[in-house]
Design a protein around this motif. Structure first.
Motif, short mmCIF file in Angstrom:
data_model
loop_
_atom_site.label_atom_id
_atom_site.label_comp_id
_atom_site.label_asym_id
_atom_site.label_seq_id
_atom_site.Cartn_x
_atom_site.Cartn_y
_atom_site.Cartn_z
N LYS A 39 6.00 9.80 -8.91
CA LYS A 39 6.02 9.88 -7.44
C LYS A 39 4.93 8.99 -6.84
N GLU A 40 3.89 8.71 -7.63
CA GLU A 40 2.79 7.83 -7.19
C GLU A 40 3.34 6.45 -6.76
N TYR A 41 4.40 5.99 -7.42
CA TYR A 41 5.00 4.69 -7.09
C TYR A 41 5.57 4.72 -5.67
N GLU A 42 6.36 5.76 -5.39
CA GLU A 42 6.93 5.93 -4.05
C GLU A 42 5.81 6.04 -3.01
N ASP A 43 4.78 6.82 -3.34
CA ASP A 43 3.64 6.96 -2.42
C ASP A 43 2.99 5.61 -2.14
N ALA A 44 2.90 4.76 -3.17
CA ALA A 44 2.29 3.43 -3.01
C ALA A 44 3.14 2.57 -2.06
N VAL A 45 4.46 2.69 -2.14
CA VAL A 45 5.33 1.94 -1.22
C VAL A 45 5.04 2.38 0.22
N PHE A 46 4.92 3.69 0.44
CA PHE A 46 4.60 4.19 1.79
C PHE A 46 3.23 3.71 2.25
N GLU A 47 2.23 3.78 1.37
CA GLU A 47 0.88 3.32 1.72
C GLU A 47 0.88 1.84 2.07
N ASN A 48 1.58 1.04 1.26
CA ASN A 48 1.65 -0.40 1.51
C ASN A 48 2.38 -0.70 2.82
N THR A 49 3.40 0.09 3.14
CA THR A 49 4.14 -0.10 4.38
C THR A 49 3.23 0.18 5.57
N GLU A 50 2.39 1.21 5.45
CA GLU A 50 1.42 1.50 6.52
C GLU A 50 0.48 0.33 6.73
N LYS A 51 0.01 -0.26 5.63
CA LYS A 51 -0.96 -1.37 5.71
C LYS A 51 -0.32 -2.68 6.14
N PHE A 52 0.84 -3.02 5.56
CA PHE A 52 1.40 -4.37 5.70
C PHE A 52 2.73 -4.43 6.45
N GLY A 53 3.26 -3.29 6.87
CA GLY A 53 4.60 -3.27 7.44
C GLY A 53 5.63 -3.32 6.32
N PRO A 54 6.91 -3.41 6.65
CA PRO A 54 7.97 -3.39 5.63
C PRO A 54 8.09 -4.74 4.91
N TYR A 55 7.11 -5.04 4.07
CA TYR A 55 6.99 -6.31 3.34
C TYR A 55 8.16 -6.56 2.40
N TYR A 56 8.89 -5.52 2.07
CA TYR A 56 9.99 -5.59 1.09
C TYR A 56 11.34 -5.90 1.73
N VAL A 57 11.41 -5.96 3.06
CA VAL A 57 12.66 -6.36 3.72
C VAL A 57 12.66 -7.89 3.75
N LEU A 58 13.46 -8.49 2.89
CA LEU A 58 13.39 -9.93 2.67
C LEU A 58 14.32 -10.74 3.56
N CYS A 59 15.45 -10.15 3.95
CA CYS A 59 16.41 -10.83 4.80
C CYS A 59 17.42 -9.80 5.29
N GLU A 60 18.37 -10.25 6.11
CA GLU A 60 19.43 -9.37 6.57
C GLU A 60 20.05 -8.67 5.36
N ASN A 61 20.18 -7.37 5.42
CA ASN A 61 20.83 -6.52 4.41
C ASN A 61 20.00 -6.19 3.17
N LEU A 62 18.85 -6.82 2.94
CA LEU A 62 18.14 -6.61 1.67
C LEU A 62 16.73 -6.06 1.83
N ALA A 63 16.49 -4.92 1.17
CA ALA A 63 15.12 -4.43 0.99
C ALA A 63 14.88 -4.37 -0.52
N LEU A 64 13.90 -5.12 -0.99
CA LEU A 64 13.51 -5.15 -2.40
C LEU A 64 12.27 -4.27 -2.52
N ILE A 65 12.49 -2.99 -2.74
CA ILE A 65 11.43 -2.00 -2.68
C ILE A 65 10.62 -2.03 -3.97
N HIS A 66 9.33 -2.28 -3.82
CA HIS A 66 8.45 -2.39 -4.98
C HIS A 66 7.00 -2.13 -4.58
N ALA A 67 6.20 -1.84 -5.57
CA ALA A 67 4.76 -1.66 -5.39
C ALA A 67 4.08 -2.23 -6.63
#
Length: 148
Positions: A39-67
């Motif tokens: 679950k720490e991985y999911e938590d890291a995605v949320f923490e990173n989103t707070e810091k950097f915004g949705p950095y994993y949304v790369l283009c229309e239709n695609l979110a490459l979710i990672h930490a």
């Protein structure tokens, strides 16, 4: 090998999600439930989103979710969820219908997954095939066919 990186049981079609937070939880659930990460991985995605915004949304239709691979990663794996209804990760952002979760334990074992995503999203007809997939097997096949 892409066949080690993505399994049919980690491909999903879902009608909709409540919001972007729900999208992250849905996208990460299979890799957490199967022990590829904690679950720490999911938590890291949320923490990173707070810091950097949705950095994993790369283009229309695609979110490459990672930490980071420092965040509860046990083994490299991917999961793909195709949404029938789009979700937005920010009000003025892209509509996203394909959630690709990538859990990588190092800097190289996930490269075929990145290559497949890249090859699919370079071709609108392949993106449309993915968006119109009606079974997990179809989603899996599209990824496997797009390595190389």
């Amino acid at each position: 090998m892409i066949k080690d990186l993505l399994k049919v049981k980690n491909c999903f079609i879902k009608e909709s999600v409540k919001n972007w937070e729900d999208a992250i939880c849905v996208a990460c659930a299979p890799v957490i439930e199967q022990g590829y990460c904690t679950k720490e991985y999911e938590d890291a995605v949320f923490e990173n989103t707070e810091k950097f915004g949705p950095y994993y949304v790369l283009c229309e239709n695609l979110a490459l979710i990672h930490a980071s691979n420092q965040s509860g990663v046990n083994e490299t794996q991917m999961a793909v969820t195709v949404l029938k209804e789009p979700v937005r990760f920010k009000p003025d952002g892209y509509d996203v219908r394909i959630l690709v979760t990538l859990v990588a334990k190092d800097n190289h074992s996930h490269m075929e997954g990145i290559q497949a995503v890249s090859n699919i999203f370079a071709d609108e007809s392949k993106v449309n095939s993915l968006l119109n997939a009606s079974t997990p097997q179809e989603i899996y096949n599209i990824f496997v066919e797009n390595v190389g």
